[in-house]
Design an enzyme around this catalytic site. Structure first.
Site, PDB file in Angstrom:
ATOM      1  N   PHE A   1       0.825  -1.204   0.000  1.00 22.24           N
ATOM      2  CA  PHE A   1       0.000   0.000   0.000  1.00 22.24           C
ATOM      3  C   PHE A   1       0.861   1.257   0.000  1.00 22.24           C
ATOM      4  O   PHE A   1       1.803   1.374   0.800  1.00 22.24           O
ATOM      5  CB  PHE A   1      -0.882   0.055   1.250  1.00 22.24           C
ATOM      6  CG  PHE A   1      -2.043  -0.890   1.262  1.00 22.24           C
ATOM      7  CD1 PHE A   1      -3.311  -0.468   0.898  1.00 22.24           C
ATOM      8  CD2 PHE A   1      -1.870  -2.211   1.656  1.00 22.24           C
ATOM      9  CE1 PHE A   1      -4.387  -1.336   0.932  1.00 22.24           C
ATOM     10  CE2 PHE A   1      -2.943  -3.093   1.690  1.00 22.24           C
ATOM     11  CZ  PHE A   1      -4.206  -2.655   1.327  1.00 22.24           C
ATOM     12  N   ASP A   2       0.501   2.206  -0.836  1.00 22.63           N
ATOM     13  CA  ASP A   2       0.968   3.570  -0.667  1.00 22.63           C
ATOM     14  C   ASP A   2       0.268   4.134   0.569  1.00 22.63           C
ATOM     15  O   ASP A   2      -0.744   3.577   1.023  1.00 22.63           O
ATOM     16  CB  ASP A   2       0.612   4.376  -1.919  1.00 22.63           C
ATOM     17  CG  ASP A   2       1.011   5.821  -1.826  1.00 22.63           C
ATOM     18  OD1 ASP A   2       2.124   6.106  -1.356  1.00 22.63           O
ATOM     19  OD2 ASP A   2       0.209   6.681  -2.242  1.00 22.63           O
TER      20      ASP A   2
END
Length: 217
Positions: free
Chosen positions: A7-8
């Site tokens: 995930f960013d």
């Protein structure tokens, strides 16, 4: 199909615009670059800040380094908490963990800040590892951060086919592609119109819970 999900942070897990923009405004004023309207600074969210200072504000590399110092001065005090978790993110993370997925964070935000933010919002426990740049130039690009996450997870060779990056900017796509893994877009984040499609991202979530449709097949 997908076991390792990266995930960013900004624009994917949290709506961090208020803090980032106020800190950029603070840095630009301290650098003598005048007052900037918030609407002109959304493009700072995602890419490395020194890159954006040079690209969008005409700063030299040395000026950009100074701007980064001023940015961090305010961010460490208050900016990191001018932030909120997107609706649906905790539910998504819980669903993925219950499905035995391995979750990690790969962000362009300094790792120390990312760890504090995720701890503040009660999300850090969902992730096996949280990676981001250091304060001395370590992991300068999103591709470098993703490489480091894959190293920590011991994902290499054919195992990369079961890894995917979730992010809202072209830098997430470029970093994933350079590492040979798939990428899905957070359409609710900070990308400009058409940015994700231009980065060859075909699966775009309109809200965080939409990612489950792509990941749980």
């Amino acid at each position: 199909m997908y076991k390792y999900i990266l995930f960013d942070l900004d624009g994917t897990l949290t709506d961090s615009a208020p803090g980032i923009i106020r800190c950029v405004q603070y840095a630009l004023e301290k650098c003598g670059k005048g007052s900037w309207d918030a609407a002109d600074l959304f493009r700072f969210i995602g890419p490395p800040l020194t890159e954006s200072f040079q690209k969008f504000c005409g700063m030299t590399a040395a000026e950009a380094d100074t701007g980064l110092e001023y940015y961090r001065e305010r961010f460490a005090r208050v900016g990191m908490y001018e932030n909120s978790v997107y609706d649906g993110v905790p539910e998504l993370l819980q669903t993925l963990r219950q499905a035995n997925k391995t979750l990690a964070v790969a962000t362009s935000k300094p790792q120390l800040y990312a760890e504090k933010i995720l701890e503040h919002f009660g999300l850090s426990g969902y992730f096996v590892t949280i990676a981001g740049p250091g304060f001395n130039g370590e992991l300068p690009t999103k591709a470098d951060v993703i490489t480091e996450v894959l190293r920590r997870l011991d994902v290499a060779g054919s195992a990369k086919a079961s890894a995917v990056m979730l992010g809202d900017r072209e830098h997430d796509a470029i970093g994933a592609q350079q590492n040979g893994i798939e990428v899905f877009g957070a359409g609710y984040g900070y990308s400009a119109p058409g940015e994700l499609a231009a980065a060859d991202i075909s699966k775009i979530a309109a809200q965080p819970t939409d990612f489950a449709r792509f990941l749980l097949k």
